[in-house]
Design a protein around this motif. Structure first.
Motif, PDB file in Angstrom:
ATOM      1  N   LEU A  41      28.732  77.668  32.815  1.00 55.35           N
ATOM      2  CA  LEU A  41      30.069  77.983  32.314  1.00 55.35           C
ATOM      3  C   LEU A  41      30.716  79.148  33.068  1.00 55.35           C
ATOM      4  N   THR A  42      30.126  79.535  34.184  1.00 55.77           N
ATOM      5  CA  THR A  42      30.672  80.666  34.936  1.00 55.77           C
ATOM      6  C   THR A  42      32.087  80.388  35.422  1.00 55.77           C
ATOM      7  N   TYR A  43      32.318  79.187  35.928  1.00 52.43           N
ATOM      8  CA  TYR A  43      33.658  78.857  36.403  1.00 52.43           C
ATOM      9  C   TYR A  43      34.678  78.971  35.281  1.00 52.43           C
ATOM     10  N   ALA A  44      34.347  78.430  34.117  1.00 53.70           N
ATOM     11  CA  ALA A  44      35.292  78.460  32.993  1.00 53.70           C
ATOM     12  C   ALA A  44      35.628  79.897  32.605  1.00 53.70           C
ATOM     13  N   ARG A  45      34.604  80.731  32.480  1.00 59.28           N
ATOM     14  CA  ARG A  45      34.854  82.136  32.110  1.00 59.28           C
ATOM     15  C   ARG A  45      35.701  82.829  33.184  1.00 59.28           C
ATOM     16  N   SER A  46      35.348  82.613  34.420  1.00 56.53           N
ATOM     17  CA  SER A  46      36.076  83.276  35.510  1.00 56.53           C
ATOM     18  C   SER A  46      37.527  82.802  35.576  1.00 56.53           C
ATOM     19  N   ARG A  47      37.746  81.534  35.341  1.00 57.08           N
ATOM     20  CA  ARG A  47      39.124  81.028  35.348  1.00 57.08           C
ATOM     21  C   ARG A  47      39.954  81.692  34.258  1.00 57.08           C
ATOM     22  N   LEU A  48      39.373  81.885  33.083  1.00 57.12           N
ATOM     23  CA  LEU A  48      40.113  82.536  31.998  1.00 57.12           C
ATOM     24  C   LEU A  48      40.426  83.990  32.349  1.00 57.12           C
ATOM     25  N   VAL A  49      39.513  84.646  33.039  1.00 56.14           N
ATOM     26  CA  VAL A  49      39.769  86.018  33.492  1.00 56.14           C
ATOM     27  C   VAL A  49      40.940  86.029  34.464  1.00 56.14           C
ATOM     28  N   VAL A  50      40.931  85.113  35.416  1.00 56.76           N
ATOM     29  CA  VAL A  50      41.970  85.088  36.456  1.00 56.76           C
ATOM     30  C   VAL A  50      43.337  84.754  35.865  1.00 56.76           C
ATOM     31  N   VAL A  51      43.409  83.708  35.028  1.00 57.16           N
ATOM     32  CA  VAL A  51      44.722  83.325  34.495  1.00 57.16           C
ATOM     33  C   VAL A  51      45.250  84.381  33.530  1.00 57.16           C
ATOM     34  N   SER A  52      44.357  85.062  32.833  1.00 57.15           N
ATOM     35  CA  SER A  52      44.804  86.146  31.944  1.00 57.15           C
ATOM     36  C   SER A  52      45.451  87.260  32.764  1.00 57.15           C
ATOM     37  N   ARG A  53      44.789  87.628  33.834  1.00 55.00           N
ATOM     38  CA  ARG A  53      45.328  88.681  34.691  1.00 55.00           C
ATOM     39  C   ARG A  53      46.660  88.261  35.302  1.00 55.00           C
ATOM     40  N   ALA A  54      46.741  87.028  35.764  1.00 55.05           N
ATOM     41  CA  ALA A  54      47.968  86.543  36.393  1.00 55.05           C
ATOM     42  C   ALA A  54      49.137  86.512  35.413  1.00 55.05           C
ATOM     43  N   ALA A  55      48.840  86.270  34.138  1.00 54.07           N
ATOM     44  CA  ALA A  55      49.892  86.195  33.120  1.00 54.07           C
ATOM     45  C   ALA A  55      50.204  87.551  32.497  1.00 54.07           C
ATOM     46  N   GLY A  56      49.484  88.592  32.918  1.00 58.05           N
ATOM     47  CA  GLY A  56      49.719  89.911  32.360  1.00 58.05           C
ATOM     48  C   GLY A  56      49.084  90.124  31.008  1.00 58.05           C
ATOM     49  N   LEU A  57      48.086  89.305  30.678  1.00 58.14           N
ATOM     50  CA  LEU A  57      47.375  89.450  29.418  1.00 58.14           C
ATOM     51  C   LEU A  57      46.166  90.370  29.578  1.00 58.14           C
ATOM     52  N   PRO A  58      45.680  90.934  28.479  1.00 58.64           N
ATOM     53  CA  PRO A  58      44.386  91.617  28.532  1.00 58.64           C
ATOM     54  C   PRO A  58      43.302  90.612  28.917  1.00 58.64           C
ATOM     55  N   ALA A  59      42.160  91.118  29.358  1.00 53.01           N
ATOM     56  CA  ALA A  59      41.047  90.234  29.711  1.00 53.01           C
ATOM     57  C   ALA A  59      40.623  89.418  28.493  1.00 53.01           C
ATOM     58  N   PRO A  60      40.068  88.223  28.711  1.00 58.01           N
ATOM     59  CA  PRO A  60      39.756  87.321  27.593  1.00 58.01           C
ATOM     60  C   PRO A  60      38.544  87.743  26.779  1.00 58.01           C
ATOM     61  N   ILE A  61      38.424  87.063  25.635  1.00 62.51           N
ATOM     62  CA  ILE A  61      37.338  87.274  24.679  1.00 62.51           C
ATOM     63  C   ILE A  61      36.325  86.158  24.868  1.00 62.51           C
ATOM     64  N   ASP A  62      35.074  86.499  25.060  1.00 62.64           N
ATOM     65  CA  ASP A  62      34.026  85.498  25.272  1.00 62.64           C
ATOM     66  C   ASP A  62      33.556  84.924  23.939  1.00 62.64           C
ATOM     67  N   GLY A  63      32.872  83.771  24.026  1.00 64.81           N
ATOM     68  CA  GLY A  63      32.260  83.178  22.849  1.00 64.81           C
ATOM     69  C   GLY A  63      31.060  83.989  22.385  1.00 64.81           C
ATOM     70  N   PRO A  64      30.480  83.629  21.239  1.00 66.31           N
ATOM     71  CA  PRO A  64      29.424  84.443  20.644  1.00 66.31           C
ATOM     72  C   PRO A  64      28.026  84.119  21.142  1.00 66.31           C
ATOM     73  N   THR A  65      27.112  85.049  20.895  1.00 68.49           N
ATOM     74  CA  THR A  65      25.680  84.765  20.993  1.00 68.49           C
ATOM     75  C   THR A  65      25.277  84.113  19.679  1.00 68.49           C
ATOM     76  N   VAL A  66      24.787  82.876  19.745  1.00 71.90           N
ATOM     77  CA  VAL A  66      24.545  82.121  18.512  1.00 71.90           C
ATOM     78  C   VAL A  66      23.313  82.595  17.749  1.00 71.90           C
ATOM     79  N   PRO A  67      22.151  82.749  18.382  1.00 70.91           N
ATOM     80  CA  PRO A  67      20.996  83.234  17.616  1.00 70.91           C
ATOM     81  C   PRO A  67      21.173  84.703  17.229  1.00 70.91           C
TER      82      PRO A  67
END
Length: 295
Positions: free
Chosen positions: A177-203
């Protein structure tokens, strides 16, 4: 650049600096999901930066109405974020109608956001000042992440890692899922948003929570969802500057000067900017003794 002065009311007096002030959602680190069907008075006060009352995954269909009623009642006595059901369900319109005029509603987290039009539908039913955090949980959502991030009502993106993994058939290795996380970081920055929030640790595993939080931070994410209250302090600590980072930043600023007057190499000014960001975050998170004001 998008910005917001919305302030969340949940306070954190954890080991991470003993912070007691309220944080803007734009810089919040730990986001604790609480089922709207649970005993809310006993569930709140997790030590997280933000507590989220959940009307989506944490509530089975047969309990949606009762949970929604309980959440609305709670919002007459306290302020909170609420995760609502996605727009493909039969529940989201009722969620919006019930929440719209709730005095304690700080913002809405929209599950399974696949397009900017999903945000349009939800935003039309909310007050104009109510921010929306869009959960990206599918391949379609990831492909549309740039336009979703650019939507004027979206204040931040969040990654629904579990549902995304199932949607694309990814394996359990986090690198899948590295690509997905990195894409959200990039598009957030490009749109002027704060960095994204990751999903949880389930256990309920503190060591794994630290490892996964540090991994997400290394990719540029600055927040994480959590399913266990015990993970809130872990996330807050992992996403805050360390004492060593603060000291290094102070030393660099002293060496180069707050305005970079002593810079000699092309890399000095970017290093100075990073050092200032470290001290800014240290002050935000209550580490003031280690991060005095710069002049």
């Amino acid at each position: 650049m998008k910005s917001s002065n919305t302030i969340d009311t949940w306070t954190d007096e954890s080991a991470s600096g003993g912070r007691s002030q309220e944080l803007p959602y734009t810089v919040a680190r730990s986001w604790f999901l609480i089922s709207g069907a649970s005993d809310l008075p006993q569930s709140l006060g997790s030590g997280s930066d933000v507590d989220i009352l959940d009307l989506e995954d944490a509530v089975p269909p047969g309990k949606k109405l009762a949970a929604r009623t309980q959440v609305v009642n709670a919002l007459h006595h306290r302020r909170a974020w609420v995760r609502i059901n996605d727009v493909t369900t039969e529940f989201w319109k009722d969620d919006i109608a019930a929440l719209r005029d709730s005095p304690g509603l700080l913002g809405v987290m929209l599950a399974k956001t696949d397009s900017a039009s999903d945000v349009d539908k939800v935003a039309e039913g909310l007050r104009a000042t109510t921010p929306v955090i869009a959960f990206i949980e599918s391949a379609a959502g990831l492909e549309a992440a740039g336009t979703i991030a650019a939507h004027p009502r979206v204040g931040r993106l969040a990654f629904g890692s579990g549902d995304f993994r199932m949607d694309v058939g990814a394996g359990t290795d986090r690198n899948a899922l590295t690509y997905a996380r990195s894409r959200l970081v990039v598009v957030s920055r490009a749109a002027g948003l704060p960095a994204p929030i990751d999903g949880p640790t389930v256990p309920d595993d503190q060591i794994l929570a630290v490892d996964e939080t540090e991994y997400a931070a290394g990719l540029g994410m600055t927040g994480r969802m959590c399913l266990h209250a015990s993970h809130a302090t872990t996330i807050n600590t992992a996403l805050s500057p360390t004492g060593r980072e603060i000291e290094d930043a102070k030393e660099l600023i002293t060496l180069l000067g707050p305005d970079g007057a002593n810079a000699r190499k092309g890399s000095d000014l970017p290093r100075l900017a990073r050092a200032r960001r470290v001290l800014d975050r240290a002050r935000i998170f209550g580490l003031d003794a280690l991060a005095p004001e710069l002049h």
